[in-house]
Scaffold this motif. Structure first.
Motif: not given
Length: 123
Positions: A46-49, A101-114
């Motif tokens: 994760g770089v930035a969100s 929810d403001g948590l794990r914002t740079l965790s790639w597993v929480t993002y579904a679309n790339w």
């Protein structure tokens, strides 16, 4: 949801690049968007969100050098990268999660679309 990145390239150490990501099919008024990068053989980092209110989070390694912004009118996410270092070399992806929810914002597993990624090489 479709994401298309652009703006990658090859630069010398200390140089700058601006990455852009245009989205379609995504409600820009919800969720969180982020930039990730992946070097060969490694997991995405994760770089930035940024959330819909413009609140941002950054990896420690890029704080003060990178800036993430979003243009809701143009459905575009941007990453301004300054003072680039060889360690920044990677394939850069933009990603979306439709909830936040403001948590794990740079965790790639929480993002579904790339997106498909854009290469950044610093030498």
């Amino acid at each position: 949801v479709q994401l298309v990145e652009s703006g990658g390239g090859s630069v010398q150490t200390g140089g700058s690049l601006t990455l852009s990501c245009v989205s379609s099919g995504y409600n820009f008024t919800s969720g969180r968007m982020a930039w990730f990068r992946q070097a060969p053989g490694e997991e995405p980092e994760g770089v930035a969100s940024i959330d819909t209110y413009g609140r941002t989070t950054y990896a420690n390694s890029v704080k003060g050098r990178f800036t993430i912004t979003r243009d809701n009118a143009k459905n575009t996410l941007n990453l301004q990268m300054n003072a680039l270092e060889p360690e920044d070399t990677a394939l850069y992806y933009c990603a979306i999660r439709s909830w936040d929810d403001g948590l794990r914002t740079l965790s790639w597993v929480t993002y579904a679309n790339w997106g498909q990624g854009t290469q950044v090489t610093v030498s």
